[in-house]
Scaffold this motif. Sequence first.
Motif, mmCIF file in Angstrom:
data_model
loop_
_atom_site.group_PDB
_atom_site.id
_atom_site.type_symbol
_atom_site.label_atom_id
_atom_site.label_comp_id
_atom_site.label_asym_id
_atom_site.label_seq_id
_atom_site.Cartn_x
_atom_site.Cartn_y
_atom_site.Cartn_z
ATOM 1 N N ALA A 15 0.634 -0.034 13.790
ATOM 2 C CA ALA A 15 1.933 -0.525 13.269
ATOM 3 C C ALA A 15 2.374 -1.732 14.001
ATOM 4 C CB ALA A 15 3.036 0.607 12.917
ATOM 5 N N LEU A 16 2.754 -2.661 13.324
ATOM 6 C CA LEU A 16 3.520 -3.685 14.110
ATOM 7 C C LEU A 16 4.811 -4.064 13.382
ATOM 8 C CD1 LEU A 16 2.759 -6.212 16.026
ATOM 9 C CD2 LEU A 16 2.958 -7.517 14.107
ATOM 10 N N VAL A 17 6.070 -3.211 14.027
ATOM 11 C CA VAL A 17 7.480 -3.425 13.508
ATOM 12 C C VAL A 17 8.206 -3.794 14.738
ATOM 13 C CG1 VAL A 17 9.067 -2.140 12.544
ATOM 14 C CG2 VAL A 17 6.627 -1.458 12.044
ATOM 15 N N ILE A 32 3.718 0.148 2.191
ATOM 16 C CA ILE A 32 2.680 -0.751 2.460
ATOM 17 C C ILE A 32 1.464 -0.064 3.268
ATOM 18 C CG2 ILE A 32 1.787 -3.032 3.778
ATOM 19 C CD1 ILE A 32 4.639 -4.003 3.371
ATOM 20 N N MET A 33 2.001 0.763 4.223
ATOM 21 C CA MET A 33 1.077 1.454 4.993
ATOM 22 C C MET A 33 0.278 2.553 4.154
ATOM 23 S SD MET A 33 2.759 1.833 8.813
ATOM 24 C CE MET A 33 3.301 0.667 9.809
ATOM 25 N N GLU A 93 -2.328 0.602 2.459
ATOM 26 C CA GLU A 93 -3.343 0.180 3.023
ATOM 27 C C GLU A 93 -4.209 1.688 3.469
ATOM 28 O OE1 GLU A 93 -1.124 -3.198 6.114
ATOM 29 O OE2 GLU A 93 -1.175 -0.918 6.326
ATOM 30 N N GLY A 94 -3.607 2.781 3.719
ATOM 31 C CA GLY A 94 -4.113 3.979 3.821
ATOM 32 C C GLY A 94 -5.096 4.457 2.541
ATOM 33 N N LEU A 95 -4.633 4.107 1.279
ATOM 34 C CA LEU A 95 -5.454 4.586 0.159
ATOM 35 C C LEU A 95 -6.606 3.617 0.092
ATOM 36 C CD1 LEU A 95 -2.660 4.969 -2.469
ATOM 37 C CD2 LEU A 95 -3.997 6.819 -1.006
ATOM 38 N N SER A 96 -6.397 2.242 0.397
ATOM 39 C CA SER A 96 -7.479 1.641 0.409
ATOM 40 C C SER A 96 -8.720 1.943 1.550
ATOM 41 C CB SER A 96 -7.028 0.035 0.700
ATOM 42 O OG SER A 96 -8.240 -0.875 0.706
ATOM 43 N N TYR A 97 -8.245 2.307 2.694
ATOM 44 C CA TYR A 97 -9.049 2.799 3.558
ATOM 45 C C TYR A 97 -9.850 3.998 3.037
ATOM 46 C CZ TYR A 97 -11.139 4.919 7.829
ATOM 47 O OH TYR A 97 -11.979 5.419 8.590
ATOM 48 N N GLY A 98 -9.047 4.748 2.442
ATOM 49 C CA GLY A 98 -9.742 6.059 1.826
ATOM 50 C C GLY A 98 -10.872 5.608 1.035
ATOM 51 N N GLU A 99 -10.769 4.627 0.149
ATOM 52 C CA GLU A 99 -11.950 4.174 -0.541
ATOM 53 C C GLU A 99 -13.096 3.716 0.136
ATOM 54 O OE1 GLU A 99 -10.226 1.296 -3.328
ATOM 55 O OE2 GLU A 99 -8.904 2.759 -4.354
ATOM 56 N N ARG A 127 2.973 -7.300 3.782
ATOM 57 C CA ARG A 127 2.249 -7.038 2.354
ATOM 58 C C ARG A 127 1.461 -8.327 2.032
ATOM 59 N NH1 ARG A 127 6.709 -6.942 -0.035
ATOM 60 N NH2 ARG A 127 7.008 -4.516 0.071
ATOM 61 N N ALA A 128 1.631 -9.416 2.344
ATOM 62 C CA ALA A 128 0.815 -10.417 1.974
ATOM 63 C C ALA A 128 -0.549 -10.258 2.756
ATOM 64 C CB ALA A 128 1.437 -11.986 2.483
ATOM 65 N N MET A 129 -0.546 -10.002 4.184
ATOM 66 C CA MET A 129 -1.430 -9.791 5.009
ATOM 67 C C MET A 129 -2.734 -8.711 4.199
ATOM 68 S SD MET A 129 -1.721 -11.940 7.711
ATOM 69 C CE MET A 129 -2.333 -11.035 9.189
ATOM 70 N N MET A 130 -2.354 -8.152 3.398
ATOM 71 C CA MET A 130 -3.278 -7.074 2.710
ATOM 72 C C MET A 130 -4.306 -7.801 1.837
ATOM 73 S SD MET A 130 -0.784 -3.924 1.579
ATOM 74 C CE MET A 130 -2.132 -3.152 0.696
ATOM 75 N N ASP A 131 -4.045 -9.196 1.617
ATOM 76 C CA ASP A 131 -4.899 -9.885 0.906
ATOM 77 C C ASP A 131 -5.911 -10.713 2.103
ATOM 78 O OD1 ASP A 131 -6.067 -12.357 -0.262
ATOM 79 O OD2 ASP A 131 -4.602 -12.212 -2.111
ATOM 80 N N GLU A 132 -7.107 -10.456 1.930
ATOM 81 C CA GLU A 132 -7.943 -10.961 2.814
ATOM 82 C C GLU A 132 -7.928 -12.630 2.948
ATOM 83 O OE1 GLU A 132 -11.860 -9.747 2.591
ATOM 84 O OE2 GLU A 132 -11.393 -7.859 2.800
#
Length: 280
Positions: A5-7, A43-44, A47-53, A126-131
């Motif tokens: 996390a970067l907060v 958002i996390m 990201e986690g659901l995407s990593y699960g895939e 949120r935007a950084m989720m887009d490569e």
Amino acid sequence: MLRAALVSATVALTPLSAVAQDTVADDLGPLMDAMGLPEVLEIMRAEGLSYGEELAADLFGGTGPGSVPRSWSATVDEIYSIPRLEETVRASLADDLEGHDTGAMLAFFESDLGQRIIGLEVSARRAMMDEGVEDDSRDLVLEMIETEDPRLALLESFTEVNDLIENNVVGALNANFAFYTGLANGGAFEDGFTEDQMLSDVWSQEAAIRDDTVDWVFAYLALAYRPLSDADMQAYIDFSETQPGAVLNQALFTAFDDMFATVSMALGHAAAGYMAGEDL
């Protein structure tokens, strides 16, 4: 494996009282809201659901229809459930902020500047989720280096004050070790995989993780803070250098480290169970 996390953490300009007011129980909910943590957790989760895939592709050999058991998707969904993530973060913050001036922290984050900064941080995350956005942001940093953009010095200062690189690297290493531990506890390693072997394997990833972290952090900061004036950016750095700023910054990293370790271990344990039932 997982992005730490970067907060950011900042505090108000108002002077601290001689004795910190112990109001963490009253302030924690509003403070989390003011810092945009509910949005960050959403958002996390995504990201986690995407990593699960991605993990499913390794486990089950494909991502097409029918290749991933519905029970796996349900398991990942539960591991990354918002109540579960929030409970871990809230408990850790409550412990680490006990006895500190949360009122001063809340005052800043509810200020106009604080809310503007949080809005920029959440939008950038949120935007950084887009490569494509991430690639463009990395290119922006390279351009800043080539043109010797003065903003780069401010980003470097902000990164150093908040120890962003080291905290993110440590968080990623801890998450990877937790994942291995979950695999081991779930019986994934028939021939055994000792803790020393796990640590050795995790540490072998440190250099690559550090390089990627440096690139990602600066890309994120360049994107998030681009609309801020240099004066606002310097003020943010000044806030971060105060004692409450340091306390809150470390409390946030500890909280998210705890969260990532928890979900990583759960993912590893779940993956071990599916590996045992699959002809892999």
